[in-house]
Design an enzyme around this catalytic site. Structure first.
Site, short mmCIF file in Angstrom:
data_model
loop_
_atom_site.label_atom_id
_atom_site.label_comp_id
_atom_site.label_asym_id
_atom_site.label_seq_id
_atom_site.Cartn_x
_atom_site.Cartn_y
_atom_site.Cartn_z
CE LYS A 54 -3.75 -1.99 2.64
NZ LYS A 54 -4.33 -2.10 3.97
N GLY B 278 11.33 -6.32 6.58
CA GLY B 278 11.18 -7.78 6.59
C GLY B 278 11.03 -8.40 5.22
N GLY C 19 10.50 -0.88 10.46
CA GLY C 19 10.01 0.43 10.89
C GLY C 19 11.13 1.34 11.36
#
Ligand code: AMP
Length: 416
Positions: free
Chosen positions: A217, A373, A396
Site C-alpha cells: 500500500k 522484513g 520500521g
C-alpha cells in the site's frame, strides 16, 4: 561510551537484544538471524569477563503472560550460540537475586519483557477517546519508569543492541537508559552498524541515489516516500501501490489491490516529483492473475488496462527492464518492499529483477541498503543477501531513521 572502549571485567551488563525470532508450531526457531546478529556484542562482554543479563521481547503478548511467547523456548538455542550455559529468570521484573548471583562469564536470560504492559508503556483496555484515558496514560508512564528502574537495578552497565525496536520508547529500549550515566550506557555492535548504514545513505550521498519502494500500500509508505523526494534522483514505486497510481491516472485496474481513497495522494506524489525534478518510475505493465494464488492463470498486460476478474500480482517484463536500467546506474540504493506477491514462487520475477540489478550496481561500486522484513526475505530467498552492501534488521526503525527521525533507542544513549 562505545563497546570497544569499555572493559566489562567484573561488571554486570544488561543487554537489550531483539530475539523476536520466528518459531514453528512446536516452538522451534525457523530463522535464527536475530540471535546470530547479537552474538558479537554478547561475546565481547563475556570474553572481557563480564556477566550478562539478556532481555528481549517476543511477539505481541499484549502485557499478559502467554507461554506461546515465552523466551524459555529459545534458551537452549541461545546457550548453544554462546557456547555456555544460560540461566533463565521466569519473571523479568523479579530477577534481582538471580542477577546478583551471576559470576563473571555467566548468562541470565530474562522472560519476555512484553509480559508486562509497562514495557510498551501503553494503557491496556482503554480507548483513546475515553475521558479517563489521559489519567491512565500518565499512570502507565509512571509505572513504566519504575519497571525500567527495576531492570536497571540488575546491572552496572546498559547496552542496547535491538535496532528493530529502536524506534519505540519502551522501558527496555529507551527509558531504562536514564538510570545509567553516559559512561555506563552504549550501543551494541549491531546497532552501531545499523546507525552507520543509515548515516551512509543520508550523509555522503553518491549520486545518482535511487530508492525502490514496494509493498502492498501507498498509505503505509507515504511518510518515507515524501521524505525521500527531497533526497533521491530516482524513485521507483512498485508492488501493490502501482495500481493506486494507475487508477489515479485514469487506468483500469481490474481486481488489483487499490486504495481508492488515496488516488488524490498518488496524483500529488506525481506532481511533487515533477516539481522537485525527481525521476518517478512507475510500473507500465504487469503480470495479471485470474485469482490471488500461486497457481492462478496469468497474462502480461498494461498496468493501466487490467480486465475485470484479473489482478496485477507482479511487475511485467517492460517494467522490470525499466527498473533495472535505472538501478544499474545508481551509486546509492535503498530498497524497501517487494515488487510483487513474492511469497508465491510464480510472482517473484519483479522482485528478483530488482535484486539482481542492485547486486550488479553494488559490484560496480554502489552502496546498497536493503531493509524491511519482506525485502530482506526476498534477498534471502534469492540467495543474494551477501551481495548487497548492507541488509538491515530493522523495518520500521530503518524507515524512521531514513525519514530523518531521531530514534528513541539511539537518543536515549547518545543524548541527542
Ligand atoms: P508491506 O507490508 O506494505 O511492505 O507489503 C508487503 C506485501 O506486499 C507482501 O506480502 C507482498 O505480497 C505484497 N504485495 C506486493 N505486491 C503486491 C500486489 N501487486 N498485490 C498484492 N499484494 C502485493
Amino acid at each position: 561510551m562505545t563497546l570497544d572502549n569499555y572493559n566489562f571485567a567484573g561488571k554486570k551488563a544488561i543487554v537489550r537484544v531483539d530475539f523476536n525470532v520466528p518459531l514453528d508450531e512446536n516452538g522451534k526457531i525457523t530463522d535464527d538471524t536475530r540471535i546470530r546478529g547479537a552474538l558479537p556484542t554478547l561475546k565481547k562482554i563475556l570474553e572481557d569477563g563480564g556477566s550478562l543479563i539478556i532481555m528481549s521481547h517476543m511477539g505481541k503478548p499484549k502485557g499478559k503472560v502467554n507461554p506461546k511467547f515465552s523466551l524459555a523456548q529459545i534458551k537452549d538455542d541461545v546457550a548453544k550460540a554462546l557456547g555456555r550455559d544460560v540461566k533463565f529468570a521466569e519473571d523479568c521484573a523479579n530477577a534481582g537475586e538471580a542477577a546478583a548471583n551471576l559470576k563473571p562469564g555467566e548468562v541470565l536470560l530474562l522472560e519476555n519483557l512484553r509480559f508486562y504492559p509497562e514495557e510498551e508503556g501503553k494503557p491496556v483496555g482503554i480507548e483513546k477517546d475515553d475521558p479517563a484515558y489521559e489519567a491512565a496514560r500518565k499512570d502507565m508512564k509512571a509505572r513504566q519508569k519504575e519497571f525500567a528502574k527495576k531492570l536497571a537495578s540488575y546491572a552496572d552497565v546498559y547496552v542496547n543492541d535491538a535496532f528493530g525496536t529502536a524506534h519505540r520508547r519502551h522501558a527496555s529500549t529507551a527509558v531504562i537508559a536514564d538510570n545509567f550515566d553516559a559512561d555506563n550506557k552504549m550501543l551494541g555492535y549491531l546497532m552501531e552498524k545499523e546507525v552507520k548504514a543509515v548515516d551512509n545513505i543520508l550523509s555522503d550521498i553518491k549520486r545518482p541515489f535511487t530508492a525502490i519502494m514496494g509493498g502492498s500500500k501507498v498509505s503505509t509508505k507515504i511518510g518515507i516516500i515524501e521524505n525521500l523526494m527531497d533526497k533521491v534522483d530516482n524513485l521507483i514505486l512498485c508492488g501493490g501501490m502501482t495500481y493506486t497510481f494507475a487508477k489515479a491516472q485514469g487506468g483500469k485496474v481490474g481486481d488489483s489491490i487499490c486504495e481508492n481513497d488515496k488516488l488524490g495522494l498518488a496524483l500529488d506524489i506525481i506532481k511533487k516529483a515533477k516539481e522537485k525534478g525527481v525521476n518517478l518510475v512507475l510500473g507500465t505493465d504487469c503480470i495479471a492473475a485470474d485469482s490471488f494464488s500461486n497457481d492462478a492463470k496469468t497474462m502480461v498486460c498494461s498496468a493501466m488496462d487490467i480486465p475485470d476478474g484479473w489482478e496485477g500480482l507482479d511487475a511485467g517484463p517492460e517494467t522490470r527492464k525499466a527498473f533495472q536500467d535505472v538501478i544499474r546506474t545508481a551509486k546509492t540504493i535503498l530498497w524497501n518492499g517487494p515488487a510483487g506477491v513474492f511469497e508465491f514462487d510464480n510472482f517473484t520475477g519483479g522482485s528478483r529483477a530488482i535484486a539482481e540489478a542492485i547486486v550488479e550496481a553494488t559490484n560496480n561500486g554502489a552502496f546498497s541498503l536493503v531493509g524491511g522484513g519482506d525485502s530482506v526475505a526476498c534477498v534471502n530467498k534469492f540467495g543474494l543477501a551477501d551481495e548487497v552492501s548492507y541488509v538491515s534488521t530493522g523495518g520500521g526503525a530503518l524507515l524512521e531513521a531514513i525519514e530523518g527521525k531521531v530514534l528513541p533507542g539511539v537518543a536515549a544513549i547518545k543524548g541527542e
